[in-house]
Design a protein around this motif. Structure first.
Motif, PDB file in Angstrom:
ATOM      1  N   LEU A  33     -29.952 -45.690  22.092  1.00 50.67           N
ATOM      2  CA  LEU A  33     -29.537 -44.331  21.776  1.00 50.67           C
ATOM      3  C   LEU A  33     -29.317 -43.538  23.059  1.00 50.67           C
ATOM      4  O   LEU A  33     -30.174 -43.485  23.929  1.00 50.67           O
ATOM      5  N   VAL A  34     -28.141 -42.912  23.163  1.00 49.80           N
ATOM      6  CA  VAL A  34     -27.821 -42.073  24.307  1.00 49.80           C
ATOM      7  C   VAL A  34     -28.126 -40.614  24.000  1.00 49.80           C
ATOM      8  O   VAL A  34     -28.755 -39.920  24.781  1.00 49.80           O
ATOM      9  N   SER A  35     -27.668 -40.146  22.840  1.00 51.55           N
ATOM     10  CA  SER A  35     -27.926 -38.759  22.439  1.00 51.55           C
ATOM     11  C   SER A  35     -27.806 -38.648  20.933  1.00 51.55           C
ATOM     12  O   SER A  35     -27.240 -39.526  20.272  1.00 51.55           O
ATOM     13  N   ALA A  36     -28.343 -37.567  20.378  1.00 50.57           N
ATOM     14  CA  ALA A  36     -28.278 -37.351  18.928  1.00 50.57           C
ATOM     15  C   ALA A  36     -28.351 -35.859  18.635  1.00 50.57           C
ATOM     16  O   ALA A  36     -28.947 -35.091  19.395  1.00 50.57           O
ATOM     17  N   SER A  37     -27.714 -35.457  17.530  1.00 54.04           N
ATOM     18  CA  SER A  37     -27.710 -34.058  17.113  1.00 54.04           C
ATOM     19  C   SER A  37     -27.737 -33.982  15.597  1.00 54.04           C
ATOM     20  O   SER A  37     -27.185 -34.851  14.918  1.00 54.04           O
ATOM     21  N   HIS A  38     -28.352 -32.928  15.068  1.00 53.42           N
ATOM     22  CA  HIS A  38     -28.284 -32.673  13.629  1.00 53.42           C
ATOM     23  C   HIS A  38     -26.859 -32.343  13.220  1.00 53.42           C
ATOM     24  O   HIS A  38     -26.114 -31.714  13.981  1.00 53.42           O
ATOM     25  N   ILE A  39     -26.475 -32.748  12.037  1.00 46.43           N
ATOM     26  CA  ILE A  39     -25.203 -32.331  11.451  1.00 46.43           C
ATOM     27  C   ILE A  39     -25.513 -31.410  10.275  1.00 46.43           C
ATOM     28  O   ILE A  39     -26.290 -31.757   9.385  1.00 46.43           O
ATOM     29  N   VAL A  40     -24.925 -30.231  10.297  1.00 45.81           N
ATOM     30  CA  VAL A  40     -25.132 -29.246   9.242  1.00 45.81           C
ATOM     31  C   VAL A  40     -23.948 -29.300   8.283  1.00 45.81           C
ATOM     32  O   VAL A  40     -22.789 -29.283   8.710  1.00 45.81           O
ATOM     33  N   VAL A  41     -24.234 -29.395   6.989  1.00 49.54           N
ATOM     34  CA  VAL A  41     -23.191 -29.377   5.955  1.00 49.54           C
ATOM     35  C   VAL A  41     -22.966 -27.928   5.550  1.00 49.54           C
ATOM     36  O   VAL A  41     -23.831 -27.295   4.956  1.00 49.54           O
ATOM     37  N   HIS A  42     -21.789 -27.382   5.869  1.00 49.44           N
ATOM     38  CA  HIS A  42     -21.504 -25.970   5.592  1.00 49.44           C
ATOM     39  C   HIS A  42     -21.152 -25.728   4.126  1.00 49.44           C
ATOM     40  O   HIS A  42     -21.528 -24.709   3.548  1.00 49.44           O
TER      41      HIS A  42
ATOM     42  N   ASP B 264     -27.976 -39.245  42.460  1.00 48.35           N
ATOM     43  CA  ASP B 264     -29.436 -39.107  42.540  1.00 48.35           C
ATOM     44  C   ASP B 264     -30.165 -39.799  41.398  1.00 48.35           C
ATOM     45  O   ASP B 264     -31.287 -40.281  41.572  1.00 48.35           O
ATOM     46  N   GLN B 265     -29.536 -39.845  40.228  1.00 48.80           N
ATOM     47  CA  GLN B 265     -30.193 -40.423  39.051  1.00 48.80           C
ATOM     48  C   GLN B 265     -29.137 -40.881  38.058  1.00 48.80           C
ATOM     49  O   GLN B 265     -28.231 -40.125  37.720  1.00 48.80           O
ATOM     50  N   LEU B 266     -29.263 -42.098  37.570  1.00 48.63           N
ATOM     51  CA  LEU B 266     -28.351 -42.625  36.570  1.00 48.63           C
ATOM     52  C   LEU B 266     -29.013 -42.541  35.207  1.00 48.63           C
ATOM     53  O   LEU B 266     -29.982 -43.245  34.926  1.00 48.63           O
ATOM     54  N   ASP B 267     -28.476 -41.664  34.341  1.00 45.46           N
ATOM     55  CA  ASP B 267     -28.987 -41.544  32.980  1.00 45.46           C
ATOM     56  C   ASP B 267     -28.296 -42.598  32.126  1.00 45.46           C
ATOM     57  O   ASP B 267     -27.164 -42.418  31.694  1.00 45.46           O
ATOM     58  N   PHE B 268     -28.997 -43.697  31.914  1.00 47.87           N
ATOM     59  CA  PHE B 268     -28.393 -44.833  31.227  1.00 47.87           C
ATOM     60  C   PHE B 268     -28.412 -44.663  29.713  1.00 47.87           C
ATOM     61  O   PHE B 268     -27.452 -44.955  29.017  1.00 47.87           O
ATOM     62  N   ASP B 269     -29.539 -44.216  29.191  1.00 45.09           N
ATOM     63  CA  ASP B 269     -29.681 -43.887  27.772  1.00 45.09           C
ATOM     64  C   ASP B 269     -30.885 -42.959  27.649  1.00 45.09           C
ATOM     65  O   ASP B 269     -31.416 -42.495  28.654  1.00 45.09           O
ATOM     66  N   SER B 270     -31.302 -42.687  26.423  1.00 45.42           N
ATOM     67  CA  SER B 270     -32.397 -41.732  26.252  1.00 45.42           C
ATOM     68  C   SER B 270     -33.755 -42.276  26.676  1.00 45.42           C
ATOM     69  O   SER B 270     -34.731 -41.536  26.749  1.00 45.42           O
ATOM     70  N   SER B 271     -33.818 -43.575  26.994  1.00 45.27           N
ATOM     71  CA  SER B 271     -35.078 -44.174  27.447  1.00 45.27           C
ATOM     72  C   SER B 271     -35.075 -44.525  28.929  1.00 45.27           C
ATOM     73  O   SER B 271     -36.128 -44.706  29.521  1.00 45.27           O
TER      74      SER B 271
END
Length: 365
Positions: free
Chosen positions: A232-241, A286-293
């Protein structure tokens, strides 16, 4: 009967995105505005997106920012390229020595996207275009002329949820990816298995709600095909309008998740390792953000498990690391976060983003 059902769904999706939706504002959920990661977006990516023609951006229906690092010179395939927004941004990021192919089944969107090939070629200062758009199906890449073992990175932005046969999509992606390459994609996920009656609803399907994969099924599906564990790289809530659609969904919640899955060698050496990032990837000195871990700081040695060691050894990131393989048994490392942290434990994921990426609280969505 299965082919008939698949064709009916494809026709429904084609009409929904080709004729019904004029812009991302017409979507009934927050999916297209869930593109923010809990880490800063590299300037090269935002610059590339800002260079895309406004008419192309207007018809963007994605749900994430599937832009991995180190794309220069890569051969990239975009599944469900739609209006071409991501393809044109990738065109800038891969440079004149790379190539981007967008595949989509919707003729209206392909026609619209092809109109801007020359515009972006000139804007990027390329002698010739490095983007091609082809009509075809994600489940039949070979029939569309995509050769096996020919692609460095397969990308996708919120379209696999619109396909009835997820296994076929992932299998075809696996086939065309070169060894060491990856599938890097954003998609919608559900908190539970979607019942059949929701899959028959044309609007629910068109919005991605009827075809969203139960997040846990992605992990087992990826492993059964031969991919690495989904990271997992990133995640967000999805809101149903839309209140009507919200009622139809009942207690099912949705999230946008960006994952990366690698095609490892058939018999990789699964041994833990100590790896040190050299600071050589553009935008990540300076830093490689590979995934959320995994966030690798320059010149700081880090222990990784056998699978991550195999990923770094076989992928395009190999020159960017010093890797010292270990002959000791693997220590049990913390499990990889999954999109479930957003679906069930949003506070936990918020805390995770705050801790690992040190963002202001109003910067996490």
């Amino acid at each position: 009967r299965k082919d008939f059902a698949r064709e009916a769904i494809c026709n429904c999706t084609t009409k929904y995105y080709g004729r019904r939706l004029e812009s991302s504002c017409d979507l009934q959920t927050s999916a297209s505005s869930c593109s923010l990661s809990c880490r800063p977006v590299p300037k090269t990516v935002t610059d590339a997106l800002n260079l895309v023609h406004p008419e192309v951006t207007k018809r963007f229906f994605g749900c994430g920012l599937p832009f991995p690092a180190k794309l220069e010179g890569c051969r990239v395939l975009d599944l469900g390229s739609g209006s071409g927004r991501d393809c044109y941004a990738f065109s800038k990021l891969v440079g004149p020595s790379g190539h981007v192919t967008g595949i989509d089944m919707t003729e209206e969107l392909l026609t619209a996207s092809r109109q801007f090939i020359e515009y972006h070629q000139k804007r990027f200062g390329y002698e010739e275009p490095n983007v091609t758009f082809v009509q075809g199906y994600m489940e039949k890449l070979g029939e569309a002329g995509i050769q096996n073992d020919s692609v460095d990175v397969v990308l996708s932005n919120c379209v696999i949820c619109l396909c009835p046969d997820k296994r076929a999509v992932l299998q075809e992606a696996y086939n065309v990816i070169k060894e060491g390459g990856e599938l890097y994609f954003s998609d919608m996920y559900a908190s539970k298995v979607i019942p059949d009656h929701m899959k028959q609803d044309a609007v629910l399907w068109g919005e991605g709600m009827g075809g969203s994969l139960f997040w846990q099924d992605l992990i087992s599906l990826a492993h059964s095909i031969g991919f690495s564990t989904p990271h997992l790289v990133s995640a967000s809530h999805i809101v149903v309008h839309n209140s009507e659609l919200k009622a139809k969904a009942g207690d099912i919640s949705y999230a946008s998740g960006t994952y990366r899955l690698f095609k490892l060698p058939r018999s990789p050496v699964m041994s833990g390792a100590t790896v040190t990032y050299k600071g050589t990837v553009a935008d990540f000195q300076d830093q490689l953000d590979f995934d959320s871990s995994h966030s690798f700081k320059k010149d700081v040695a880090v222990e990784v498990n056998g699978e991550m060691a195999a990923i770094l050894q076989s992928s395009r990131f190999f020159p960017d690391f010093d890797i010292q393989m270990s002959d000791k048994p693997e220590a049990k490392l913390e499990s990889t976060p999954q999109v479930a942290d957003i679906l069930y434990l949003p506070a936990k994921m918020h805390e995770f983003c705050m801790t690992h990426f040190k963002l202001e609280s109003d910067g996490v969505h």
